[in-house]
Every structure is written in structure tokens, then in C-alpha cells.
Enzyme design. Structure first.
Site, short mmCIF file in Angstrom:
data_model
loop_
_atom_site.label_atom_id
_atom_site.label_comp_id
_atom_site.label_asym_id
_atom_site.label_seq_id
_atom_site.Cartn_x
_atom_site.Cartn_y
_atom_site.Cartn_z
N SER A 166 -85.99 -57.03 22.68
CA SER A 166 -86.72 -57.50 23.86
C SER A 166 -87.60 -56.37 24.40
CB SER A 166 -85.74 -57.94 24.96
OG SER A 166 -84.88 -58.96 24.48
N ASP A 169 -81.41 -64.10 28.19
CA ASP A 169 -81.82 -63.26 27.06
C ASP A 169 -81.15 -63.69 25.76
OD1 ASP A 169 -83.33 -61.12 26.05
OD2 ASP A 169 -81.67 -59.71 26.22
N GLN A 186 -90.71 -64.12 27.88
CA GLN A 186 -90.31 -62.85 27.28
C GLN A 186 -91.17 -62.55 26.07
OE1 GLN A 186 -86.64 -62.20 24.65
NE2 GLN A 186 -85.92 -61.33 26.58
#
Length: 283
Positions: free
Chosen positions: A214, A194, A264
């Protein structure tokens, strides 16, 4: 104890109920990689040692509070001969902030093999970071991620795909030597995955002011690796529209083996007056 060791020291408080500790941070919201990594620790703890995680799919459904501990509820969806499936719900103050499904595969299967090749880039030791010209949010995040050695490859030092509008290549690793435990390295990479990925969407828009967060996260673990050895995160953003940005990353070890793939989608909303790009101290 280092932050990553503290973070992954998830406490089992019942058969399928776990509690994740907090860590010192300048972020006001719980970092998405932290929730994903702790959820994966919890899921793995309910699976037989003969199985390894091979994929996870997750949604960030509400912002977490970084000062609060998180409770993880594991649902044992399936225990098969070759595959096991788990669902994890992360909760704070009775509210769900994150949901994840993870799949585990029994070791020993054999089949066809092929892999993408790693692009030609400078060695991490040869990279000089131009921190002064980075976006202020990126500089603040690098301070937050001070336990990690992160080196962004200058854009003029790797070959670009002319059909992809946004490309970013990053070397990263843990500065600290990590335990000789495969599960620890897998959960650590879930945390690391991430880091910097959403920022790859801003490459064609260096002056854009956007709200970053996110929204979802999917990851596939393909081959063994160590998170305290250099890994190359080759990132692209195939699309940004309607206040959202899609990003995709391939992670290689230094020998060129493709060890993981990440996709993502994140918030890329034009920043409104009075709104912070990332809720954290100094931003």
C-alpha cells in the site's frame, strides 16, 4: 484478548503521544490497516466526544517492522465549531513510517441525502470459496486474517460494469462480537479497509507476479455500521500503470446502506528474481 482488541488498545503516554502495541503476525512488515487504525484511535482520543471522524487521508512513507511497537504523535491542527482536524505521524526507531490527516464533524448537521445502491449479489451464507484456484498470496493473506470472515463473491455471480476492467466483490465481518462503541467499529473498519482492496487490481492479471504494498489510503465514513455484521466491499481498479495500481471500494451494510468509501494506490511492480510479493512467512 482478540487481536483487534489488543491492536486498538493504544496507550496514551503523554497528552498527544501514543504507543500502539504489536500483535502476533506472519507479516514481516507492519500491516497498513493496523497503522491506520491505531493512528485513528490516537487522533480520536484528542477530539471532543461531540465529534465523529468523517474522513482520513494517509501515506505509507516507509515499511514498518511488525515486531516493533509504533509511536503516534498527534498534532491538533484545528478545533472549530463544526469541524476538527488532526495530523498523526507514526514512528518506529525514530523514523516516520506513516502520516495521516483526519477530519471530525460535529454530530447533528442536516442536509440533502442520496446514495449509490448496492449491487445485487448472493448472500454471504450462500458463497462457496474456491480457495484452491486463488493466488498463493491471497491464500496466505486469508490465513493471516483468520479472525475475519471473508467471502469473495465468484465473478460469475454478480453483474459486471463493462467500462471497468477490474472488479471484485467481497463480504466481510469480524467473527468476534465487538464492543458497543461506535469509535471501536470505525477504527476496526479502518483496519479492515486495507484487506483485499489492492488485490482487486490483479483480477485481469491472474498470472502476473507483482510486488504488493500500500502506498496511500483515503477513507470517508458516511453512515453508522457495525464491523461485526456483514459488510459488502464493492471494489474496482480503474487503472494500473507504471508499477502502481489505483483501487477504489464502496462499503455497504447488509441493508444496502453505503457506509464508507475507500481509495488506495498500491505498488504493482513486476516481481524481480529474489523479491517477495509480500514479505511474510511462506511467501
Amino acid at each position: 484478548m482478540s487481536r483487534i482488541k489488543t491492536m486498538l488498545n493504544v496507550e496514551r503516554i503523554d497528552r498527544d503521544i501514543f504507543r500502539g502495541p504489536t500483535v502476533e503476525t506472519s507479516l514481516q512488515r507492519t500491516f497498513g490497516g493496523q497503522v491506520a487504525a491505531q493512528a485513528l484511535v490516537a487522533a480520536t482520543a484528542t477530539v471532543d466526544d461531540a465529534y465523529d471522524v468523517h474522513s482520513l487521508h494517509a501515506y505509507f512513507v516507509a515499511p514498518g517492522k511488525s515486531k516493533n511497537q509504533t509511536i503516534y504523535l498527534v498534532d491538533r491542527l484545528r478545533d472549530g465549531r463544526s469541524f476538527c482536524s488532526r495530523q498523526v505521524k507514526a514512528m518506529q526507531d525514530g523514523e516516520t513510517i506513516f502520516v495521516m490527516q483526519a477530519s471530525f464533524h460535529r454530530r447533528g448537521d442536516q442536509g440533502v441525502e442520496h446514495s449509490d445502491k448496492m449491487r445485487d449479489v448472493p448472500d454471504p451464507e450462500d458463497i462457496v470459496m474456491d480457495v484452491d484456484n486463488m493466488r498463493h498470496t491471497m491464500k496466505a493473506l486469508l490465513d493471516e486474517w483468520c479472525e475475519w470472515d471473508i467471502r469473495m463473491v465468484p465473478s460469475d455471480q454478480f453483474q459486471h460494469n463493462p467500462f471497468t476492467p477490474s472488479q471484485q466483490v467481497v463480504w466481510f465481518r469480524s467473527k468476534e462480537v465487538l464492543p458497543d462503541d461506535d469509535t471501536f467499529h470505525v477504527c476496526t473498519l479502518a483496519y479492515m479497509s486495507d484487506m483485499t482492496l489492492l488485490q482487486s487490481a490483479w483480477v485481469p492479471h491472474p498470472d502476473a507476479q507483482v510486488q504488493e504494498a500500500s502506498l496511500d489510503h483515503a477513507m470517508w465514513f458516511l453512515r453508522p455500521f457495525r464491523a461485526d455484521e456483514w459488510l459488502l466491499y464493492d471494489q474496482v481498479s480503474p487503472s494500473a500503470a507504471n508499477g502502481r495500481a489505483l483501487t477504489h471500494g464502496r462499503i455497504f451494510d447488509r441493508q444496502g446502506n453505503l457506509v464508507a468509501v475507500v481509495t488506495q494506490e498500491g505498488l504493482a511492480r513486476t516481481l524481480k528474481p529474489g523479491t517477495k510479493a509480500i514479505p511474510m512467512a511462506g511467501i
